[in-house]
Write an enzyme that holds these catalytic residues in place. Structure first.
Site, mmCIF file in Angstrom:
data_model
loop_
_atom_site.group_PDB
_atom_site.id
_atom_site.type_symbol
_atom_site.label_atom_id
_atom_site.label_comp_id
_atom_site.label_asym_id
_atom_site.label_seq_id
_atom_site.Cartn_x
_atom_site.Cartn_y
_atom_site.Cartn_z
ATOM 1 C CD GLU A 179 -2.919 0.999 2.325
ATOM 2 O OE1 GLU A 179 -3.722 0.078 2.092
ATOM 3 O OE2 GLU A 179 -2.963 1.725 3.316
ATOM 4 C CB ALA A 186 -18.396 0.983 3.036
HETATM 5 P P1 FAD Z 1 -18.408 0.797 7.000
HETATM 6 O O1 FAD Z 1 -18.286 -0.532 6.377
HETATM 7 O O2 FAD Z 1 -19.492 1.693 6.506
HETATM 8 O O3 FAD Z 1 -18.540 0.572 8.583
HETATM 9 C C1 FAD Z 1 -18.415 1.659 9.479
HETATM 10 C C2 FAD Z 1 -19.170 1.337 10.767
HETATM 11 O O4 FAD Z 1 -20.567 1.373 10.493
HETATM 12 C C3 FAD Z 1 -18.886 -0.047 11.346
HETATM 13 O O5 FAD Z 1 -18.937 0.052 12.752
HETATM 14 C C4 FAD Z 1 -20.026 -0.911 10.822
HETATM 15 O O6 FAD Z 1 -20.327 -1.997 11.694
HETATM 16 C C5 FAD Z 1 -21.161 0.105 10.819
HETATM 17 N N1 FAD Z 1 -22.149 -0.131 9.739
HETATM 18 C C6 FAD Z 1 -21.907 -0.496 8.471
HETATM 19 N N2 FAD Z 1 -23.057 -0.573 7.774
HETATM 20 C C7 FAD Z 1 -24.056 -0.230 8.634
HETATM 21 C C8 FAD Z 1 -25.466 -0.117 8.528
HETATM 22 N N3 FAD Z 1 -26.096 -0.378 7.365
HETATM 23 N N4 FAD Z 1 -26.179 0.267 9.633
HETATM 24 C C9 FAD Z 1 -25.563 0.534 10.801
HETATM 25 N N5 FAD Z 1 -24.204 0.425 10.973
HETATM 26 C C10 FAD Z 1 -23.468 0.051 9.901
HETATM 27 N N6 FAD Z 1 -9.748 5.777 5.287
HETATM 28 C C11 FAD Z 1 -9.483 6.785 4.409
HETATM 29 O O7 FAD Z 1 -9.857 7.952 4.675
HETATM 30 N N7 FAD Z 1 -8.823 6.562 3.229
HETATM 31 C C12 FAD Z 1 -8.387 5.322 2.871
HETATM 32 O O8 FAD Z 1 -7.780 5.162 1.800
HETATM 33 C C13 FAD Z 1 -8.630 4.229 3.765
HETATM 34 N N8 FAD Z 1 -8.234 2.969 3.470
HETATM 35 C C14 FAD Z 1 -8.516 1.926 4.331
HETATM 36 C C15 FAD Z 1 -8.148 0.616 3.972
HETATM 37 C C16 FAD Z 1 -8.408 -0.451 4.845
HETATM 38 C C17 FAD Z 1 -8.010 -1.851 4.440
HETATM 39 C C18 FAD Z 1 -9.037 -0.213 6.098
HETATM 40 C C19 FAD Z 1 -9.271 -1.356 7.060
HETATM 41 C C20 FAD Z 1 -9.425 1.082 6.449
HETATM 42 C C21 FAD Z 1 -9.186 2.157 5.568
HETATM 43 N N9 FAD Z 1 -9.580 3.469 5.874
HETATM 44 C C22 FAD Z 1 -9.323 4.510 4.998
HETATM 45 C C23 FAD Z 1 -10.250 3.765 7.144
HETATM 46 C C24 FAD Z 1 -11.786 3.647 7.032
HETATM 47 O O9 FAD Z 1 -12.274 4.661 6.187
HETATM 48 C C25 FAD Z 1 -12.365 3.783 8.438
HETATM 49 O O10 FAD Z 1 -12.002 2.675 9.233
HETATM 50 C C26 FAD Z 1 -13.852 4.091 8.543
HETATM 51 O O11 FAD Z 1 -14.134 4.488 9.898
HETATM 52 C C27 FAD Z 1 -14.792 2.934 8.219
HETATM 53 O O12 FAD Z 1 -14.817 2.645 6.893
HETATM 54 P P2 FAD Z 1 -15.592 1.304 6.370
HETATM 55 O O13 FAD Z 1 -15.557 1.361 4.886
HETATM 56 O O14 FAD Z 1 -15.042 0.130 7.038
HETATM 57 O O15 FAD Z 1 -17.052 1.646 6.897
#
Ligand code: FAD
Length: 294
Positions: A17, A126
């Protein structure tokens, strides 16, 4: 090339990465790190996306260069929570125009700003972003994030896995994990998600910790559990940069070899724009990488 095609190959592989610069003036040094890491021929490289999209043009340029200039498959990260629908749609169009086939679709962290209004945003999770990507009609390979120790905002591991299942059902084709320092956490997580019916590939994300300051930062950001074995190592070598670098790379290598020995075939390394770290990991695994996994 699609990331799913890369990770489905029956050979041991690693990917790296990189993160984009914050300013034009830093672009050259990041590009040079990218060039060095790409020349190690990892199976793919991912490029992160600055929260809010301020560095989006660099994410795109770098991901395009990795693919076109160096011939390494690339994946562009994209976040949504602090972006409008127009911005996200524009970005999806630009990723397509750049010929990038893979997107790591993320929510992004909620901005630590009291004026940020959760009621007036276009994307809450997401899963909303992948729906937007699917609506574009472009055949992207879309991956997402997962958290072996659960996402810090989740009320319980069980609930986090319910939402991960929703993500898989919405079309995420693989998930890359948050860093972890104890492989048993990953094995336990895999057991629980497979039991919940999540069958897509999981790519373990390994962060080589190479200086003592990075430990505190990485852990406060991720909330990861740090085993005593790792704390001892930082206590002993943390004040000697060369020794800490060697010990951190050895610890990460040990984690990777244990994962390979337990059935994982692909690992993503949070190489943090450090070619020397990527090079050392590749060298430590030189007789394993590329070998058939059967
Ligand atoms: P989600 O999957 O949306 O989850 C977030 C929270 O919401 C979780 O607690 C989940 O349980 C909850 N949730 C999900 N769906 C629902 C629903 N329908 N109803 C209620 N609750 C729900 N950040 C950056 O800014 N830039 C990057 O390039 C970046 N790259 C990353 C790469 C990896 C591999 C990882 C692990 C993280 C990365 N992050 C990055 C950080 C990430 O953006 C954060 O961890 C963020 O807080 C959550 O993103 P997510 O896509 O996992 O969110």
């Amino acid at each position: 090339m699609k990331i799913t095609d890369v990770i489905n190959k029956k050979e041991y592989s690693v990917s790296f990465e990189v993160f984009p610069p914050k300013t034009d003036s830093a672009f050259e040094s990041v590009e040079s790190a990218v060039h060095e890491i790409a020349s190690l021929r990892p199976s793919f490289m991912s490029v992160t996306y600055g929260a809010g999209g301020g560095t989006s043009k660099y994410t795109l340029n770098i991901a395009k260069n990795i693919k076109d200039k160096y011939g390494v498959p690339s994946i562009a990260h994209l976040t949504c929570v602090s972006s409008s629908r127009d911005t996200v749609r524009d970005m999806i169009g630009r990723i397509k125009d750049a010929g990038i086939e893979n997107i790591l679709a993320l929510r992004g962290d909620i901005p630590n700003d009291p004026s940020f209004d959760m009621n007036s945003i276009d994307y809450h999770y997401a899963v909303d972003l992948i729906r937007e990507i699917k609506n574009s009609g472009v055949d992207f390979c879309v991956g997402g994030a997962c958290y072996p120790e659960m996402h810090p905002e989740a009320p319980s591991k069980k609930e986090d896995i319910i939402h991960l299942k929703e993500k898989a059902d919405a079309g995420f084709e693989f998930f890359t994990t948050q860093m972890f320092f104890d492989n048993n956490l990953l094995y336990n997580f895999l057991y629980r998600i497979r039991e919940a019916g999540i069958t897509v590939p999981i790519i373990p994300g390994i962060m080589p910790i190479t200086n003592a300051k990075q430990v505190k930062r990485a852990i406060s950001l991720s909330g990861s559990f740090v085993p005593q074995r790792f704390i001892n190592l930082v206590d002993k070598f943390g004040s000697d940069p060369d020794a800490m670098m060697q010990a951190g790379i050895a610890y990460a290598t040990d984690q990777i070899i244990d994962l390979f020995a337990n059935g994982i075939t692909h690992i993503h390394v949070y190489s943090m724009n450090k070619p020397e770290v990527a090079r050392a990991i590749m060298s430590n695994l030189s007789s394993i990488l590329g070998k058939n996994t059967d």
